[in-house]
Design a protein around this motif. Structure first.
Motif, PDB file in Angstrom:
ATOM      1  N   UNK A  85       0.848  -1.172   0.000  1.00 27.80           N
ATOM      2  CA  UNK A  85       0.000   0.000   0.000  1.00 27.80           C
ATOM      3  C   UNK A  85       0.894   1.234   0.000  1.00 27.80           C
ATOM      4  N   UNK A  86       0.700   2.133  -0.936  1.00 28.05           N
ATOM      5  CA  UNK A  86       1.532   3.330  -0.964  1.00 28.05           C
ATOM      6  C   UNK A  86       0.950   4.400  -0.045  1.00 28.05           C
ATOM      7  N   UNK A  87       1.683   5.496   0.131  1.00 29.38           N
ATOM      8  CA  UNK A  87       1.283   6.537   1.079  1.00 29.38           C
ATOM      9  C   UNK A  87      -0.054   7.163   0.720  1.00 29.38           C
ATOM     10  N   UNK A  88      -0.348   7.335  -0.541  1.00 27.87           N
ATOM     11  CA  UNK A  88      -1.626   7.911  -0.962  1.00 27.87           C
ATOM     12  C   UNK A  88      -2.805   7.031  -0.590  1.00 27.87           C
ATOM     13  N   UNK A  89      -2.654   5.720  -0.756  1.00 32.47           N
ATOM     14  CA  UNK A  89      -3.721   4.804  -0.376  1.00 32.47           C
ATOM     15  C   UNK A  89      -3.904   4.758   1.136  1.00 32.47           C
ATOM     16  N   UNK A  90      -2.814   4.863   1.868  1.00 38.42           N
ATOM     17  CA  UNK A  90      -2.850   4.810   3.324  1.00 38.42           C
ATOM     18  C   UNK A  90      -3.662   5.970   3.905  1.00 38.42           C
ATOM     19  N   UNK A  91      -3.703   7.117   3.266  1.00 37.07           N
ATOM     20  CA  UNK A  91      -4.434   8.275   3.773  1.00 37.07           C
ATOM     21  C   UNK A  91      -5.946   8.091   3.661  1.00 37.07           C
ATOM     22  N   UNK A  92      -6.397   7.082   2.912  1.00 37.31           N
ATOM     23  CA  UNK A  92      -7.827   6.846   2.745  1.00 37.31           C
ATOM     24  C   UNK A  92      -8.428   5.992   3.865  1.00 37.31           C
ATOM     25  N   UNK A  93      -7.595   5.450   4.745  1.00 43.16           N
ATOM     26  CA  UNK A  93      -8.088   4.619   5.840  1.00 43.16           C
ATOM     27  C   UNK A  93      -8.851   5.497   6.826  1.00 43.16           C
ATOM     28  N   UNK A  94     -10.031   5.032   7.252  1.00 42.13           N
ATOM     29  CA  UNK A  94     -10.853   5.794   8.190  1.00 42.13           C
ATOM     30  C   UNK A  94     -10.150   5.942   9.529  1.00 42.13           C
ATOM     31  N   UNK A  95     -10.178   7.174  10.049  1.00 39.52           N
ATOM     32  CA  UNK A  95      -9.564   7.478  11.336  1.00 39.52           C
ATOM     33  C   UNK A  95     -10.595   8.117  12.239  1.00 39.52           C
ATOM     34  N   UNK A  96     -10.461   7.865  13.529  1.00 38.29           N
ATOM     35  CA  UNK A  96     -11.281   8.532  14.527  1.00 38.29           C
ATOM     36  C   UNK A  96     -10.430   9.604  15.180  1.00 38.29           C
ATOM     37  N   UNK A  97     -10.853  10.870  15.054  1.00 44.36           N
ATOM     38  CA  UNK A  97     -10.184  11.927  15.790  1.00 44.36           C
ATOM     39  C   UNK A  97     -10.644  11.831  17.227  1.00 44.36           C
ATOM     40  N   UNK A  98      -9.709  11.819  18.136  1.00 41.16           N
ATOM     41  CA  UNK A  98     -10.051  11.736  19.541  1.00 41.16           C
ATOM     42  C   UNK A  98      -8.884  12.237  20.358  1.00 41.16           C
ATOM     43  N   UNK A  99      -9.087  12.309  21.647  1.00 42.22           N
ATOM     44  CA  UNK A  99      -8.022  12.704  22.551  1.00 42.22           C
ATOM     45  C   UNK A  99      -8.109  11.790  23.763  1.00 42.22           C
ATOM     46  N   UNK A 100      -7.116  10.928  23.905  1.00 38.56           N
ATOM     47  CA  UNK A 100      -7.047  10.106  25.104  1.00 38.56           C
ATOM     48  C   UNK A 100      -5.593   9.871  25.462  1.00 38.56           C
ATOM     49  N   UNK A 101      -5.366   9.554  26.700  1.00 40.93           N
ATOM     50  CA  UNK A 101      -4.010   9.312  27.175  1.00 40.93           C
ATOM     51  C   UNK A 101      -3.702   7.822  27.051  1.00 40.93           C
ATOM     52  N   UNK A 102      -2.435   7.524  26.808  1.00 46.10           N
ATOM     53  CA  UNK A 102      -1.986   6.142  26.677  1.00 46.10           C
ATOM     54  C   UNK A 102      -0.550   6.048  27.183  1.00 46.10           C
ATOM     55  N   UNK A 103      -0.111   4.834  27.430  1.00 49.75           N
ATOM     56  CA  UNK A 103       1.275   4.586  27.813  1.00 49.75           C
ATOM     57  C   UNK A 103       2.015   4.004  26.625  1.00 49.75           C
ATOM     58  N   UNK A 104       3.262   4.431  26.466  1.00 45.19           N
ATOM     59  CA  UNK A 104       4.082   4.002  25.337  1.00 45.19           C
ATOM     60  C   UNK A 104       5.377   3.404  25.862  1.00 45.19           C
ATOM     61  N   UNK A 105       5.735   2.241  25.353  1.00 43.46           N
ATOM     62  CA  UNK A 105       7.037   1.627  25.622  1.00 43.46           C
ATOM     63  C   UNK A 105       7.826   1.650  24.324  1.00 43.46           C
ATOM     64  N   UNK A 106       9.057   2.096  24.417  1.00 47.79           N
ATOM     65  CA  UNK A 106       9.919   2.210  23.245  1.00 47.79           C
ATOM     66  C   UNK A 106      11.038   1.191  23.361  1.00 47.79           C
ATOM     67  N   UNK A 107      11.198   0.390  22.315  1.00 49.74           N
ATOM     68  CA  UNK A 107      12.258  -0.612  22.285  1.00 49.74           C
ATOM     69  C   UNK A 107      13.606   0.070  22.523  1.00 49.74           C
ATOM     70  N   UNK A 108      14.342  -0.408  23.515  1.00 45.94           N
ATOM     71  CA  UNK A 108      15.666   0.139  23.807  1.00 45.94           C
ATOM     72  C   UNK A 108      15.664   1.214  24.882  1.00 45.94           C
TER      73      UNK A 108
END
Length: 120
Positions: free
Chosen positions: A1-24
């Motif tokens: 899938x190229x970048x142009x096709x990827x922009x067509x995926x449905x997204x939900x705009x929202x605001x919520x907090x989450x935790x992120x773990x970064x490898x390394x």
């Protein structure tokens, strides 16, 4: 899938907090999730990530999801999930866990009515 096709995926705009773990990196980072789709999310926070880094995100009602950083711009970044999720779950109210303690063991938040007490 190229970048142009990827922009067509449905997204939900929202605001919520989450935790992120970064490898390394040690520890969890608190981030803001700005939009969410089945295949990824946009996050914002004071964590420095680079494109291609493996990460894990803990999103409420969904749990830990593995993915990789797809893009970075200032303090915002995109994450492509390893497996699709149901983004509607993140919008659902947080479910309450039932207290397994018997009624007589639970903390009572209101004082007992002294008129109902028996005098000994």
């Amino acid at each position: 899938m190229n970048e142009g096709e990827n922009r067509q995926i449905a997204r939900d705009s929202l605001f919520l907090m989450a935790d992120l773990r970064v490898d390394g990196l040690d520890g969890d980072f608190r981030i803001k999730v700005r939009n969410l789709s089945a295949g990824g999310m946009m996050g914002e926070g004071n964590v420095r990530v680079v494109r291609g880094t493996v990460v894990q995100v803990n999103i409420r009602n969904i749990g830990w999801i593995e993915g990789s950083v797809a893009w970075v711009q200032d303090n915002r970044f995109g994450v492509a999930f390893r497996e699709d999720i149901d983004p509607r779950l993140a919008r659902a109210p947080v479910t309450r866990v039932e207290d397994p303690a018997p009624d007589y063991m639970r903390y009572q938040s209101r004082p007992a009515d002294t008129a109902l007490l028996r005098k000994i």
